[in-house]
Design an enzyme around this catalytic site. Sequence first.
Site, PDB file in Angstrom:
ATOM      1  N   GLY A   1       0.830  -1.197   0.000  1.00  0.00           N
ATOM      2  CA  GLY A   1       0.000   0.000   0.000  1.00  0.00           C
ATOM      3  C   GLY A   1       0.862   1.243   0.000  1.00  0.00           C
ATOM      4  O   GLY A   1       2.074   1.189   0.262  1.00  0.00           O
TER       5      GLY A   1
ATOM      6  N   CYS B   1       5.316  -6.013   1.733  1.00  0.00           N
ATOM      7  CA  CYS B   1       5.664  -4.589   1.747  1.00  0.00           C
ATOM      8  C   CYS B   1       4.950  -3.874   2.903  1.00  0.00           C
ATOM      9  O   CYS B   1       5.281  -4.084   4.058  1.00  0.00           O
ATOM     10  CB  CYS B   1       5.349  -3.949   0.395  1.00  0.00           C
ATOM     11  SG  CYS B   1       6.205  -2.386   0.124  1.00  0.00           S
ATOM     12  N   TYR B   2       3.940  -3.058   2.630  1.00  0.00           N
ATOM     13  CA  TYR B   2       3.208  -2.404   3.713  1.00  0.00           C
ATOM     14  C   TYR B   2       2.610  -3.439   4.660  1.00  0.00           C
ATOM     15  O   TYR B   2       2.565  -3.235   5.876  1.00  0.00           O
ATOM     16  CB  TYR B   2       2.103  -1.513   3.150  1.00  0.00           C
ATOM     17  CG  TYR B   2       1.280  -0.813   4.219  1.00  0.00           C
ATOM     18  CD1 TYR B   2       1.731   0.368   4.801  1.00  0.00           C
ATOM     19  CD2 TYR B   2       0.060  -1.340   4.644  1.00  0.00           C
ATOM     20  CE1 TYR B   2       0.999   1.006   5.797  1.00  0.00           C
ATOM     21  CE2 TYR B   2      -0.689  -0.715   5.628  1.00  0.00           C
ATOM     22  CZ  TYR B   2      -0.215   0.460   6.202  1.00  0.00           C
ATOM     23  OH  TYR B   2      -0.954   1.083   7.180  1.00  0.00           O
TER      24      TYR B   2
ATOM     25  N   HIS C   1       8.296  -7.557  -3.480  1.00  0.00           N
ATOM     26  CA  HIS C   1       7.022  -7.968  -4.093  1.00  0.00           C
ATOM     27  C   HIS C   1       7.213  -9.275  -4.874  1.00  0.00           C
ATOM     28  O   HIS C   1       7.644  -9.270  -6.023  1.00  0.00           O
ATOM     29  CB  HIS C   1       6.510  -6.876  -5.034  1.00  0.00           C
ATOM     30  CG  HIS C   1       6.007  -5.669  -4.321  1.00  0.00           C
ATOM     31  ND1 HIS C   1       4.706  -5.536  -3.900  1.00  0.00           N
ATOM     32  CD2 HIS C   1       6.644  -4.531  -3.947  1.00  0.00           C
ATOM     33  CE1 HIS C   1       4.550  -4.377  -3.300  1.00  0.00           C
ATOM     34  NE2 HIS C   1       5.712  -3.744  -3.305  1.00  0.00           N
TER      35      HIS C   1
ATOM     36  N   GLU D   1       4.948 -11.024  -6.135  1.00  0.00           N
ATOM     37  CA  GLU D   1       3.899 -11.167  -7.146  1.00  0.00           C
ATOM     38  C   GLU D   1       4.269 -10.602  -8.508  1.00  0.00           C
ATOM     39  O   GLU D   1       3.631 -10.917  -9.517  1.00  0.00           O
ATOM     40  CB  GLU D   1       2.594 -10.518  -6.654  1.00  0.00           C
ATOM     41  CG  GLU D   1       2.603  -8.998  -6.579  1.00  0.00           C
ATOM     42  CD  GLU D   1       3.122  -8.454  -5.270  1.00  0.00           C
ATOM     43  OE1 GLU D   1       2.788  -7.307  -4.929  1.00  0.00           O
ATOM     44  OE2 GLU D   1       3.871  -9.181  -4.580  1.00  0.00           O
TER      45      GLU D   1
ATOM     46  N   ASP E   1     -14.348 -10.572 -24.100  1.00  0.00           N
ATOM     47  CA  ASP E   1     -15.102 -10.579 -22.846  1.00  0.00           C
ATOM     48  C   ASP E   1     -16.602 -10.752 -23.064  1.00  0.00           C
ATOM     49  O   ASP E   1     -17.232 -11.639 -22.482  1.00  0.00           O
ATOM     50  CB  ASP E   1     -14.840  -9.293 -22.063  1.00  0.00           C
ATOM     51  CG  ASP E   1     -13.360  -8.995 -21.937  1.00  0.00           C
ATOM     52  OD1 ASP E   1     -12.572  -9.957 -21.936  1.00  0.00           O
ATOM     53  OD2 ASP E   1     -12.994  -7.808 -21.843  1.00  0.00           O
TER      54      ASP E   1
ATOM     55  N   LYS F   1      -8.061 -11.292 -18.126  1.00  0.00           N
ATOM     56  CA  LYS F   1      -8.313 -11.517 -19.551  1.00  0.00           C
ATOM     57  C   LYS F   1      -7.893 -12.915 -19.992  1.00  0.00           C
ATOM     58  O   LYS F   1      -8.632 -13.595 -20.717  1.00  0.00           O
ATOM     59  CB  LYS F   1      -7.579 -10.455 -20.364  1.00  0.00           C
ATOM     60  CG  LYS F   1      -7.657 -10.634 -21.882  1.00  0.00           C
ATOM     61  CD  LYS F   1      -9.015 -10.268 -22.435  1.00  0.00           C
ATOM     62  CE  LYS F   1      -9.202  -8.765 -22.415  1.00  0.00           C
ATOM     63  NZ  LYS F   1     -10.446  -8.356 -23.118  1.00  0.00           N
TER      64      LYS F   1
END
Length: 513
Positions: free
Chosen positions: A54, A81-82, A168, A170, A227, A369
């Site tokens: 964050g 992180c945060y 991070h 991710e 989509d 997606k």
Amino acid sequence: MNNAILILDFGSQYTQLIARRVRELKVFSIIEPCVLDLKKIKRYRPKGIILSGGPNSVYDKNAPGIDKKIFELGVPILGICYGKQLLTHSLGGKVKPSQEREYGKAVMFIDSHHDLFFTLPSKITSWMSHGDAVKTLPAGFAKLAHTDNTAYAAIGDTRKKIYGVQFHPEVVHTEYGSQIISNFLFRICGCNADWQLEDFIETKIKQIRKQVGPSGKVILGLSGGVDSSVAAVLINRAIGKRLTCIFVNNGLLRKGEAENVQKLFAQNFKINLRYVDASRSFLKLLEGVVDPEKKRKIIGHEFINVFNAEALEVEGVNFLAQGTLYPDVIESIPAFGGPTAKIKSHHNVGGLPEKMRLKLVEPFRELFKDEVREIGRKLGVPEQIITRQPFPGPGLAVRIVGEITGERIRLLQEADSKVEQIIRKHGLYEKIWQSFTVLLPLKTVGVMGDKRTYENVAALRCVNSTDGMTADWTRLPYEVLEEISNEIINKVKGINRVVFDISSKPPATIEWE
């Protein structure tokens, strides 16, 4: 949720990426705002909890906090992180501003290869983004990894199964990031890799049938893109002929698109399809509007107005279906009510009127997606649709910077058509996430046929991505760039200059508006 990970959002733009990485490992994940109360957290019964990053500092006056009792649930927790700084602060450790801010790639040295860093090498590249650092560890915690600038790059209380990482895992820039998340899911949380899109399809069909009921009818905004097309096939499988697809021509489509979409669906699907040419009303409302947010709002409201009018022609309709995706939501409004910063409004999220006669059906609101593409293949949707590049809901309105006029639409349609033809010719269309043209709100001097010209500038935008959350500009061969430039300038009267956008996301966005 008996085999799922709960992600609490503290405002990171990467929160959705955390969810994506967990799903890639075949474990279901769900995101909730950091303000979710403890009772609801218990109700989920998650196998593990991840606290996202964050933009705040834990010592800021209005910094988002957390109920300390979450650490007493006996559920494994990973703070990123945060999230790591918050759990440190909450459990009695000390967090202070760093003397040297650490952003980007950093070499990280692993001090403990148990659990979180199991099977990893002793030195890896990690992705940092922080101005604060943990200075004192809470009781029971130990250092698991460090960098030259960050003494506690990773910490953990292995007995309570509470971990924190300053980097991070991710993002793709972190080496072995997926393995680190995998270790948390399977070694620490004891998850099973059993979440499959086939299960999602069957579950979503049942949910749609329950939501719509035995006699409810649905209309869907069909654009011909991935989509809405996959949503149409899925909903049609759930309720059959009680679905009516409505294709609205807003006057902002690509060249020949209105005809192509109607032909494609007539040939491939047994789905009710109605065509509405509302281009005049859209263009009239957009006349003189240059602010991108206003454009999106106008298009969103008119889109719903057209649907409401068309719904009167279909007896008994009470639901509106949309192909809204995760990135649409996170960039339009705070993710599930969390504090994430708003980037822009999407026509099918931020542009909806508060009072709408039709209820929403959004089967893909929590999917990325590429997940929708995979679902489409499992449902038998033709590759011609599956491999189609993403196209914004507001259409060319967000690719015309400045005022929208009929002539500027024509210029962009012609230029964009040339780009697609050349990209396809060189076999690059399916290798690029998006390749398109942007019409800029300025003119430049040129020389054509020994005469001075003063015409428009077109920008070429080509990016590669996996989910639209981050993107890097595509390194097109020079000969392709040259061919595109020559073709547009020579064949599209009114454009005398082509530029190439080499910005990545972040800090830029994929679309210009």
